[in-house]
Design an enzyme around this catalytic site. Structure first.
Site, PDB file in Angstrom:
ATOM      1  N   CYS A 165     -35.739 -62.888 -80.992  1.00  0.00           N
ATOM      2  CA  CYS A 165     -36.981 -63.140 -81.742  1.00  0.00           C
ATOM      3  C   CYS A 165     -37.687 -64.386 -81.220  1.00  0.00           C
ATOM      4  O   CYS A 165     -38.915 -64.423 -81.140  1.00  0.00           O
ATOM      5  CB  CYS A 165     -36.692 -63.276 -83.225  1.00  0.00           C
ATOM      6  N   GLU A 208     -32.565 -51.831 -90.385  1.00  0.00           N
ATOM      7  CA  GLU A 208     -31.298 -51.549 -89.702  1.00  0.00           C
ATOM      8  C   GLU A 208     -31.124 -50.049 -89.438  1.00  0.00           C
ATOM      9  O   GLU A 208     -31.924 -49.226 -89.899  1.00  0.00           O
ATOM     10  CB  GLU A 208     -30.144 -52.116 -90.539  1.00  0.00           C
ATOM     11  N   TYR A 259     -26.037 -49.520 -84.882  1.00  0.00           N
ATOM     12  CA  TYR A 259     -26.368 -50.915 -85.194  1.00  0.00           C
ATOM     13  C   TYR A 259     -27.370 -51.605 -84.262  1.00  0.00           C
ATOM     14  O   TYR A 259     -28.284 -52.273 -84.730  1.00  0.00           O
ATOM     15  CB  TYR A 259     -25.089 -51.773 -85.261  1.00  0.00           C
ATOM     16  N   GLU A 313     -38.729 -60.710 -88.034  1.00  0.00           N
ATOM     17  CA  GLU A 313     -39.761 -61.397 -87.240  1.00  0.00           C
ATOM     18  C   GLU A 313     -40.449 -60.441 -86.280  1.00  0.00           C
ATOM     19  O   GLU A 313     -41.672 -60.391 -86.181  1.00  0.00           O
ATOM     20  CB  GLU A 313     -39.133 -62.540 -86.430  1.00  0.00           C
TER      21      GLU A 313
HETATM   22  N1  THU Z   1     -31.995 -60.828 -88.920  1.00  0.00           N
HETATM   23  C1  THU Z   1     -33.355 -60.973 -88.990  1.00  0.00           C
HETATM   24  O1  THU Z   1     -34.074 -60.074 -89.435  1.00  0.00           O
HETATM   25  N2  THU Z   1     -33.889 -62.129 -88.567  1.00  0.00           N
HETATM   26  C2  THU Z   1     -33.175 -63.198 -88.125  1.00  0.00           C
HETATM   27  O2  THU Z   1     -33.765 -64.224 -87.775  1.00  0.00           O
HETATM   28  C3  THU Z   1     -31.717 -63.150 -88.064  1.00  0.00           C
HETATM   29  C4  THU Z   1     -31.110 -61.834 -88.382  1.00  0.00           C
HETATM   30  C5  THU Z   1     -31.411 -59.578 -89.407  1.00  0.00           C
HETATM   31  C6  THU Z   1     -30.865 -58.666 -88.361  1.00  0.00           C
HETATM   32  C7  THU Z   1     -29.866 -57.853 -89.160  1.00  0.00           C
HETATM   33  O3  THU Z   1     -30.546 -56.791 -89.799  1.00  0.00           O
HETATM   34  C8  THU Z   1     -29.384 -58.826 -90.219  1.00  0.00           C
HETATM   35  O4  THU Z   1     -30.346 -59.883 -90.274  1.00  0.00           O
HETATM   36  C9  THU Z   1     -28.009 -59.410 -89.971  1.00  0.00           C
HETATM   37  O5  THU Z   1     -27.945 -59.971 -88.694  1.00  0.00           O
END
Ligand code: THU
Length: 160
Positions: free
Chosen positions: A114, A63, A67, A74
């Site tokens: 993704c 992150e 944002y 993935e």
């Molecule tokens: N996130 C992922 O890494 N993969 C997913 O399939 C869904 C969401 C992450 C993005 C962000 O850092 C956090 O989860 C909250 O959305």
């Protein structure tokens, strides 16, 4: 007027029903959640990829204070794999999420961005990529990304 249905097949496995290779990949995805940099969402996601030659690549969500710049687990894993091992098809991806002190009972499903990137992997290597969505109550498995994104936009979509 015409109508058509698109069906998607999802299988739910308990841990002991999965082949050893899948269980290993899931464990690596779970472990990868520990490398997540998620000070904003506190939602730790891990992904583990198996390549055709058996190489494993992992990734986690990264992150940013700005944002939208963060990247999902993935895509972190897939882009790393495609940069480092461009000749190797990705045959499977396992995904796990950890938050509030536990792995989620229900699997999380990859976000739309993704899924599109995962679809490109199948299109690039001309073979399906299995998707293992881990939940502590069971792992949901699809044999192809097409089961997660049934109405696809790929390179060929621009040739018609
Ligand atoms: N996130 C992922 O890494 N993969 C997913 O399939 C869904 C969401 C992450 C993005 C962000 O850092 C956090 O989860 C909250 O959305």
């Amino acid at each position: 007027m015409e109508k058509y249905n698109i069906s998607c097949e999802v299988s739910i496995y308990q841990d002991n029903e999965l082949p050893q290779e899948d269980r290993e990949l899931i464990e690596l995805a779970k472990g990868a959640t520990g490398h997540s940099y998620s000070p904003y969402s506190h939602f730790q996601v891990g992904a583990a990829l198996r390549l055709a030659d058996g190489t494993i690549v992992t990734g986690s969500n990264q992150e940013n204070a700005s944002y939208p710049l963060g990247l999902c687990a993935e895509r972190t894993a897939i882009f790393h794999a495609q940069h480092t091992y461009p000749e190797q098809p990705i045959t499977a991806i396992a995904i796990a999420a950890f938050a509030n002190g536990h792995f989620y009972p229900e699997p999380i499903s990859p976000c739309g961005a993704c899924r599109q990137v995962m679809l490109e992997v199948e299109d690039r290597y001309k073979q399906p990529m299995r998707v293992l969505l881990y939940g502590s109550d069971g792992t949901h498995v699809v044999e192809s990304v097409k089961d997660l994104l049934p109405f696809q936009f790929v390179g060929d979509s621009m040739q018609k």
